[in-house]
Each structure stands twice: as C-alpha cells, then as structure tokens.
Enzyme design. Structure first.
Site, mmCIF file in Angstrom:
data_model
loop_
_atom_site.group_PDB
_atom_site.id
_atom_site.type_symbol
_atom_site.label_atom_id
_atom_site.label_comp_id
_atom_site.label_asym_id
_atom_site.label_seq_id
_atom_site.Cartn_x
_atom_site.Cartn_y
_atom_site.Cartn_z
ATOM 1 N N ASP A 6 1.083 -1.365 0.052
ATOM 2 C CA ASP A 6 -0.410 -0.431 -0.180
ATOM 3 C C ASP A 6 0.538 0.989 -0.533
ATOM 4 O OD1 ASP A 6 0.597 -0.787 2.705
ATOM 5 O OD2 ASP A 6 -0.931 0.542 3.372
ATOM 6 N N GLU A 26 0.015 -1.413 5.655
ATOM 7 C CA GLU A 26 1.192 -1.002 6.446
ATOM 8 C C GLU A 26 1.588 0.184 6.876
ATOM 9 O OE1 GLU A 26 4.773 1.119 7.899
ATOM 10 O OE2 GLU A 26 3.831 1.779 5.708
#
Length: 483
Positions: A79, A146
């Site tokens: 991400d 994350e």
C-alpha cells in the site's frame, strides 16, 4: 504501456515500478495489486499465496547449487499513502499515478509517488523474474495496510514463512541500514464524570505556539507537550484557588507531540485576577525552560469564556492530578546506538467525551519488556488516582542485535560497492520488522533502501542513481548469503 523512465538501470526493476504505479493501491484498497502479484507469480511458475488480508507471499527456489541453503525473506508493503495536491484531480480507487523524471529524480504529478514502498515491490519482482541472479531460496513477503497501522503484517500467519533471515525494504536510505525499531502500545486512561450547573466566572486557558512533531522521531528533542503544560497550570491554580473544570482537551493524534490544549475553568469572580497572575507566572517559567527547544510557546487567556456546566469535583480532582503526574517524554536512551531513544511515552491526546475524559498515552521502546513496564506504570498511576486504564494495540519491537550476520553482510557489501562505510540506523517508531521479529523468533533483520524523500506528500521523490545502487546492493547481499 508507454513507459516514461528510459535509458536507466536497472531497466527491469524500473519497468516493474511503472507497472505497479498504474494500479491503484492506497491503504485498504490492495486487492488489485495483490491479485496482480499473484498473476505475476503464476506467469513465471512460482509458488504464491494470498490471505484474507491481501498479504501475498511468493517463493522462488534457490539458484543452481543453492537450492538447499537456508531461505531468505525479502519484505515490503503493497500500500501507499493517498495524498494529493488540492488542485489535482485523482481518483484513488481507479486512477494510476502519473510519473515524471526530472534529471536524476523520479516523482509523480500532484500525488504521492508510492516509492514508499513501491521500490521494494519492484526489486522483488526483478529478482523473481531474472534467471541470472545467484541467491538462496527466496520468500518474498508483501503486506497490506502498513501505512494505517501495520495491519496486514499484524494479522499474518507465519505458516508459509520458513526464513530466519530478512532483508526489509522499507527504510534506510543509501548507506543507512535499519537495525532497530520500537515496539509499543496505546494506553487509555479514563475518568468518568457527572455534570452540574456552572456557577461563577468562566476563564479560558489556551496553550499555543508549540512546535509538536512525531512522538517517535522527535520525543528526545524536549519539545513542549501542551497537555502536560496545561496540567502544570491547573496544578498551580489548585494551590491557591477553588475552581471547577468545564471543558478540557488537547492534541489530535496519539503519535504526535501535542501542540495545543484548551481548558475552561469556573471560579468566583474575585479570584480571576489571581488566576491570571498564576497562569502568567507559569507561562514565563515554561517559556524560559523551552527557550532553546520550543521558544514559540505562549498562553492565550480568554476572560469572556462561557460555561453552562462543569464536571463534578471528584472527577476534576482526578483530572488535575493525572494531568500533572502522568509521565511524559524520553524515559531511557540507547547506550549502544548514539542518539537513539530507547524508551518513551507521550501524553498525546486529552478528549472530553459525553461522560468521561480520556487520556491517550503512546508508549514506545526498542525492548518489549520496557513497553510492558512503562504501560503498567501508567496503569498503576491511573489506579492510584482512581481512574480506569485500558492498554491496547501492542506491537513488538525490533531490538538491536550486535551479532547480526545480515547486517554485517549489508555493510560489507556496501563498502565493496562504494568504497564508503555504511551507518546503522535505528528508529523510535514501529515498523513491520518488529512485527516479523515477534512472529518469527530468531529472525535476523536488516533494512535497506535508496535515497528518497517527501514520503506521504505530493513532493515524494526517489533518486534514480540511488535506486540502482540499492538494487545492486540487494543482489550482492543475496549472492553473499550463498557463500
């Protein structure tokens, strides 16, 4: 696809970076990029798996003669942070990034670049795709979410990971090797209250002018904490004046040193002048104490403040005491790594809800035992004051290992490549390295990466020569692990 990065090496890794940049992958929207990685693996006949959190693992056998060596884990996250300029039209659910090259710099137009952590994905894809790399068996681990709390890593199962050596690729910088990061938890102290009608004159107290900053990276710089300063003011007022608390709040995020705090107190009108005198005395003392670290601090006194209700006196006494006695700041420095905070806590947020006042205290340390000790100290203080305490969101530390083999390999190979001596880098914030250290006991970790900057903003960039150097270093480290 019309690639914009041309005549640069490593051509394949940069091409893969452009491929993934075309896929929307903001945090919590990783299914598309996760499926892309599965297809990538399938097309190359590689073993791969995706879990319910969109974490992906791809495995590749060791190169010829290295098939039976211990595997190594390469790790990064899928991400990116979805930030854009106000005048940029960009749909994070549908649109890819618009990359551009300016000299030796790669950027995106109007948005984050996603080098955090796109370089890790591109490096892994290139290593998985190439036939000429000398390497042990590879376990490439790509995590989700994350950027919003290490969520993917925290929910991973270790059943498919056998490696006990990890090269992390979400940190560092050229010649800087991540060797430690903090674990931590969130501690919530809660004071229930009842309300009654306000009687007397209201006075507003507003803490302003502090710099604030990240409570991991800057806690050692002795910036002023607005919640603690407010506690100091209330404590001094209590010595000489009888007053009630109508409202109190401060800070916005638990992981940020709070810059502002607000409180409305109610007292007999005859005590207003004395209260202002006390507040100004505390203000002067704190300004002197912060003159070198946070010199912009000041207090705004609102003499025409309004208050319809106040909290009960028992709850107010608890709030004054907690605001005064809760510990805050650096608790211990690291004795091996210069400049590193080993343990800290931050009274980051004070919130007044409908029937309770809540303190959010962020605890960090490179040692899990210190996280437990400090959070339990906060809980003990809460108990002594008569407040409630809840400890949540614990994440493990990545403690410095003076005997790390993979760190030595990284620094040796960097010196061979550049003729320069590398430096160890430790951060006082949470990373996925800590999560995997907790998940996989005995895991030996080092973090590498290129020179990049502006992360989480539309000014994000990566230096293309450094992108190549970090990739070359990765290849040298993999080869060294076969010897």
């Amino acid at each position: 696809m019309n690639y914009v990065i041309k005549d640069r090496e490593p051509a394949d890794a940069l091409r893969f970076f452009e491929d993934i940049s075309a896929i929307p992958r903001a945090s919590r929207n990783e299914e598309g990029i996760a499926n892309f990685m599965l297809k990538f693996a399938e097309e190359r006949g590689l073993w791969a798996v995706k879990d319910e959190w969109n974490n992906v693992i791809i495995k590749k056998p060791g190169s010829k003669g290295c098939e039976n060596l211990p595997p190594v884990m390469l790790q990064g996250h899928l991400d990116i942070v979805p930030e854009k300029n106000q005048d940029t039209v960009h749909d994070w659910e549908k649109d890819g990034l618009k990359l551009r090259v300016e000299g030796d710099i790669l950027k995106a137009t109007g948005t984050t670049l996603g080098c955090d952590d796109g370089y890790a994905l591109a490096y892994m894809m290139a290593v998985l795709d190439r036939k000429d790399v000398v390497h042990p068996p590879l376990e490439c681990v790509m995590t989700s979410m994350e950027e919003v709390g290490l969520i993917g890593a925290m929910n991973m199962s270790g059943e498919h990971i056998t490696a006990r050596t990890m090269i992390g690729m979400d940190g560092g910088g050229e010649g800087k090797f991540l060797v430690s990061s903090a674990g931590g938890c969130y501690t919530f102290v809660k004071v229930p209250f009842e309300t009654k009608k306000a009687e007397g004159k209201a006075l507003g107290i507003h803490i302003r002018g502090l710099l604030g900053g990240h409570s991991g990276g800057l806690i050692h710089t002795e910036k002023g904490n607005s919640n603690k300063i407010m506690g100091r003011i209330l404590f001094e007022l209590k010595k000489e004046i009888v007053f009630d608390i109508a409202k109190i709040s401060g800070g916005f995020k638990g992981n940020a040193i709070p810059r502002e705090a607000d409180c409305v107190i109610v007292m007999d009108e005859k005590d207003i002048a004395k209260a202002i005198e006390i507040i100004r005395t505390v203000e002067a003392k704190v300004q002197n104490e912060l003159q070198f670290s946070d010199k912009g601090f000041y207090v705004v006194i609102e003499e025409d403040a309004k208050a319809e209700t106040v909290i009960d006196k028992e709850a107010a006494a608890k709030v004054i005491r907690l605001s005064h006695v809760l510990p805050n700041g650096m608790m211990m420095k690291h004795m091996e790594i210069e400049g590193l905070t080993n343990a800290s806590l931050n009274v980051g947020v004070v919130t007044q809800e409908e029937n309770q006042i809540v303190y959010e205290v962020t605890v960090r340390s490179a040692e899990d035992s210190l996280v437990d000790y400090i959070s339990e100290t906060v809980a003990d203080i809460a108990d002594a004051v008569g407040a409630k305490c809840e400890i949540t969101g614990k994440y493990p530390a990545f403690a410095y290992n003076p005997e790390s083999r993979i760190r030595k390999i990284a620094m040796d190979e960097y010196q061979k490549l550049t003729g320069k001596e590398g430096k160890i880098n430790a951060v006082h914030g949470g990373t996925e390295a800590g999560v995997f250290r907790g998940l996989l006991p005995g895991l030996d970790i080092v973090g590498i990466g290129p020179n990049a900057g502006g992360a989480h903003t539309p000014d994000e960039y990566v230096e293309l020569p450094s992108f190549k150097l970090a990739f070359d270093l990765l290849l040298k480290m993999l080869e060294a692990l076969t010897k």
